[in-house]
Each structure stands twice: as C-alpha cells, then as structure tokens.
Design an enzyme around this catalytic site. Structure first.
Site, short mmCIF file in Angstrom:
data_model
loop_
_atom_site.label_atom_id
_atom_site.label_comp_id
_atom_site.label_asym_id
_atom_site.label_seq_id
_atom_site.Cartn_x
_atom_site.Cartn_y
_atom_site.Cartn_z
N HIS A 8 -3.50 4.59 0.95
CA HIS A 8 -4.12 3.79 -0.10
C HIS A 8 -5.34 4.55 -0.62
CE1 HIS A 8 -2.20 -0.07 1.66
NE2 HIS A 8 -1.51 0.36 0.62
N THR A 34 3.77 10.11 -1.36
CA THR A 34 3.67 9.45 -2.65
C THR A 34 2.81 10.33 -3.55
OG1 THR A 34 1.92 8.09 -1.69
CG2 THR A 34 4.12 7.11 -1.83
N SER A 54 4.08 7.44 -7.36
CA SER A 54 2.95 6.81 -6.67
C SER A 54 3.47 5.51 -6.05
CB SER A 54 1.80 6.52 -7.64
OG SER A 54 2.15 5.49 -8.53
N GLY A 55 2.74 5.01 -5.07
CA GLY A 55 3.16 3.80 -4.36
C GLY A 55 3.48 2.63 -5.28
N ASP A 80 -5.36 0.57 3.80
CA ASP A 80 -6.69 -0.01 3.62
C ASP A 80 -6.55 -1.52 3.77
OD1 ASP A 80 -9.17 -0.91 2.88
OD2 ASP A 80 -9.06 -0.19 0.81
N HIS A 87 0.83 -3.89 -4.87
CA HIS A 87 2.22 -3.69 -4.44
C HIS A 87 2.38 -4.00 -2.94
CE1 HIS A 87 0.21 0.05 -3.45
NE2 HIS A 87 1.25 0.45 -2.75
N ASP A 90 5.80 -4.23 -1.30
CA ASP A 90 6.44 -2.95 -1.03
C ASP A 90 5.92 -2.34 0.27
OD1 ASP A 90 7.80 -3.19 -3.44
OD2 ASP A 90 6.31 -2.03 -4.54
#
Length: 134
Positions: A8, A34, A54-55, A80, A87, A90
């Site tokens: 994160h 990612t 990206s995530g 984090d 998201h 996910d």
C-alpha cells in the site's frame, strides 16, 4: 520460485528498503509486483520485476489468478492497516486465496523477515512438489 511484491502507498518505502536489503535472495527468483511498487523496486535495486496493473486497477486480482492457478509461491504484501483502501475487497480476496491455497503471505516486516529467511534456507521447497503434482 515466483514471488509477488505488493505494498500500500504508505508501506512502499518499507518494501523497497526490504527488497534492497534482500536483493541477493530476490535475484534468484521470478519477481512479480503491482505497478508502482514494481517500478520503485526496479529503480532501487535493478532487479527484473514483472509488473502488473496497480492494485486498484486489478493488479491484486492478477496476482490472485496466479495463486488460483498454483503458479505463485510466496507473497510479500506490506499492508497499511490504518488507512482505508478503496479496493479493500480485492485485498481481502487476495488474502483469502493465500489461505485457500496455502501460499505463504507476509503482511508486515516481521513476517517478511521470517519468510525471506525461509526462502533462503529452502524451507519452501515443498512448493516444487505441490506444483509437480498438478
């Protein structure tokens, strides 16, 4: 081994420092990450990293697909827990897949230290046997 590196935003610096510290171990494996995390690790270490989206744009799900296909062996996901993630479903799905398929997952520096040392010692060689049985 195929190893995923995810972090994160507020944990990216920690994961980059971790990758720098353990570059000699990581360079012996296939690395996936990612988007931004992968770029930052590549820039800091010179390691070859296959970058997914990206995530929030699906990168977590791309890694999840590798888990479901039994092609991902370990994941370092520096989360984090104090910041809401848009998201989050996910992220939860990725953690769930790790549990379903018994994929080692380090979500913080403490477990990451244990996992990387286990990889270095060959403690995860059982993954080769699991893959062979497919």
């Amino acid at each position: 081994m195929n190893i995923a590196l995810v972090a994160h935003d507020k944990k990216k610096d920690d994961l980059v420092r971790f990758a720098v510290a353990y570059k000699p171990i990581f360079e012996e494996h296939n690395l996936y990450a990612t988007g931004t995390t992968g770029l930052r690790i590549m820039e800091a270490t010179g390691l070859n990293v296959h970058r997914f989206q990206s995530g929030p744009l699906g990168g977590d799900q791309e890694i999840g697909a590798m888990i479901a296909k039994n092609t991902m062996d370990a994941i370092f996901f520096f989360r984090d827990p104090l910041t809401a993630q848009p998201h989050e479903p996910d992220v939860t799905a990725l953690v769930r897949l790790c549990d379903v398929y018994a994929i080692p997952l380090a979500t913080n520096m403490g477990t990451a230290e244990l996992l990387i040392r286990g990889i270095e010692r060959g403690d995860l060689d059982w993954r080769k046997i699991v893959k062979k049985g497919e």
